[in-house]
Design a protein around this motif. Sequence first.
Motif, mmCIF file in Angstrom:
data_model
loop_
_atom_site.group_PDB
_atom_site.id
_atom_site.type_symbol
_atom_site.label_atom_id
_atom_site.label_comp_id
_atom_site.label_asym_id
_atom_site.label_seq_id
_atom_site.Cartn_x
_atom_site.Cartn_y
_atom_site.Cartn_z
ATOM 1 N N SER A 9 0.851 -1.196 0.000
ATOM 2 C CA SER A 9 0.000 0.000 0.000
ATOM 3 C C SER A 9 0.883 1.241 0.000
ATOM 4 O O SER A 9 1.798 1.343 0.829
ATOM 5 C CB SER A 9 -0.904 0.020 1.237
ATOM 6 O OG SER A 9 -1.765 -1.096 1.248
ATOM 7 N N ASN A 11 1.171 4.026 1.333
ATOM 8 C CA ASN A 11 0.942 4.982 2.423
ATOM 9 C C ASN A 11 2.189 5.164 3.276
ATOM 10 O O ASN A 11 2.134 5.699 4.371
ATOM 11 C CB ASN A 11 -0.250 4.538 3.288
ATOM 12 C CG ASN A 11 -0.112 3.114 3.796
ATOM 13 O OD1 ASN A 11 0.990 2.567 3.844
ATOM 14 N ND2 ASN A 11 -1.227 2.506 4.170
ATOM 15 N N GLU A 41 -1.968 -1.533 -3.782
ATOM 16 C CA GLU A 41 -3.241 -1.460 -3.066
ATOM 17 C C GLU A 41 -3.457 -0.021 -2.583
ATOM 18 O O GLU A 41 -3.096 0.340 -1.459
ATOM 19 C CB GLU A 41 -3.253 -2.475 -1.924
ATOM 20 C CG GLU A 41 -3.098 -3.905 -2.442
ATOM 21 C CD GLU A 41 -3.437 -4.977 -1.420
ATOM 22 O OE1 GLU A 41 -3.390 -4.687 -0.200
ATOM 23 O OE2 GLU A 41 -3.746 -6.107 -1.840
ATOM 24 N N ASP A 42 -4.051 0.784 -3.467
ATOM 25 C CA ASP A 42 -4.073 2.239 -3.299
ATOM 26 C C ASP A 42 -5.462 2.829 -3.068
ATOM 27 O O ASP A 42 -5.815 3.851 -3.650
ATOM 28 C CB ASP A 42 -3.438 2.896 -4.531
ATOM 29 C CG ASP A 42 -4.160 2.524 -5.827
ATOM 30 O OD1 ASP A 42 -4.991 1.592 -5.808
ATOM 31 O OD2 ASP A 42 -3.884 3.167 -6.854
ATOM 32 N N ASP A 44 -6.646 3.625 0.087
ATOM 33 C CA ASP A 44 -6.680 4.075 1.478
ATOM 34 C C ASP A 44 -6.850 5.591 1.568
ATOM 35 O O ASP A 44 -6.207 6.256 2.383
ATOM 36 C CB ASP A 44 -5.400 3.639 2.196
ATOM 37 C CG ASP A 44 -5.557 3.668 3.708
ATOM 38 O OD1 ASP A 44 -6.696 3.805 4.183
ATOM 39 O OD2 ASP A 44 -4.542 3.556 4.419
ATOM 40 N N SER A 48 -3.039 7.297 0.624
ATOM 41 C CA SER A 48 -2.378 6.705 -0.532
ATOM 42 C C SER A 48 -1.668 7.795 -1.328
ATOM 43 O O SER A 48 -2.281 8.780 -1.735
ATOM 44 C CB SER A 48 -3.404 5.992 -1.423
ATOM 45 O OG SER A 48 -3.906 4.840 -0.787
ATOM 46 N N GLN A 73 -5.565 -1.274 -7.268
ATOM 47 C CA GLN A 73 -6.912 -1.372 -6.720
ATOM 48 C C GLN A 73 -7.798 -0.191 -7.106
ATOM 49 O O GLN A 73 -9.014 -0.347 -7.236
ATOM 50 C CB GLN A 73 -6.844 -1.491 -5.193
ATOM 51 C CG GLN A 73 -6.382 -2.849 -4.727
ATOM 52 C CD GLN A 73 -6.495 -3.015 -3.227
ATOM 53 O OE1 GLN A 73 -6.513 -2.041 -2.465
ATOM 54 N NE2 GLN A 73 -6.568 -4.252 -2.776
ATOM 55 N N SER A 74 -7.213 0.977 -7.310
ATOM 56 C CA SER A 74 -8.015 2.173 -7.578
ATOM 57 C C SER A 74 -8.793 2.089 -8.883
ATOM 58 O O SER A 74 -9.741 2.859 -9.082
ATOM 59 C CB SER A 74 -7.125 3.418 -7.589
ATOM 60 O OG SER A 74 -6.077 3.276 -8.533
ATOM 61 N N TYR A 179 -9.839 -4.329 3.464
ATOM 62 C CA TYR A 179 -8.772 -5.232 3.002
ATOM 63 C C TYR A 179 -9.339 -6.616 2.690
ATOM 64 O O TYR A 179 -8.980 -7.236 1.686
ATOM 65 C CB TYR A 179 -7.683 -5.331 4.066
ATOM 66 C CG TYR A 179 -6.691 -6.444 3.806
ATOM 67 C CD1 TYR A 179 -5.726 -6.328 2.806
ATOM 68 C CD2 TYR A 179 -6.739 -7.631 4.541
ATOM 69 C CE1 TYR A 179 -4.827 -7.353 2.551
ATOM 70 C CE2 TYR A 179 -5.844 -8.663 4.297
ATOM 71 C CZ TYR A 179 -4.896 -8.517 3.295
ATOM 72 O OH TYR A 179 -4.018 -9.539 3.044
#
Length: 276
Positions: A9, A11, A41-42, A44, A48, A73-74, A179
Amino acid sequence: MIVTRFAPSPNGSLHLGHAYSAVVAHDLARETGGRFLLRIEDIDGPRSRPELAEEFRRDLEWLGLEWEEVPAQSIRLASYEAAAHELLERGYLYPCTCTRAEIEALEPRLGSQGVVYPGTCKGRLLDPDKPAALRLDVDRAMADCGELSWDDALAGRQLADPREAGDVVIVRKDAPASYHLAATLDDAADGVTLVTRGYDLFPATSIHRLLQALLGLPVPRWHHHGLLLDDSGQKLAKRRGSPSLADRRRGGENGLLLAEQLRLRKFPAGISLASA
């Protein structure tokens, strides 16, 4: 053919624990002529940071790893929405407006994944003006799915125990999916056959196995490896300021040598591996 993935991710910068996880996943795939995937995995929210995804690629190159990148993911939001809508329509999700403080005030029991939600909002009339998450009604889902099991490459056959985690959040108030939902759907879409990740996520696998059963998804094997710990016995983490791979790379450290040392489990001073 084995298909593994590394799914960071953006972050915070990657650290040595991420490097170990990536090397394990990469090598498990390559040993059998399989595929090693990178998935960002963006979702958040504002945490992110798109620029970190490029930093991750440079870190993996520095370690000498080769990968295939799959969609982040976005750009998969429609699949999360569709799956959540299906589960909601079939009665497996319910809205929850409880805040973390409200849940903790009820003194709920603690499970392996933290506080276990006591089901306060299940069956309650909710205020439509308050933001709500969607939680999984685990008892109802288990009643329909029956006994489930899953296989871990290191720990062997496991009987799924989703009730231990309680009614987990499937759609967050502040994100299009938790998640649990996003990773389960993504692994199926990407054809992942061996989910490689840290042992701290071992308990979450029961929830993921239940979601696979509810949504008719393929069931992979799992490989939960040990965690790298610092000299205080805590796992390496972004939030504790563990030294980043990017800083090591920019400081002139040899990434190929570092990757080889991780394979041999020769770690820098103060770092140890907690066995799974």
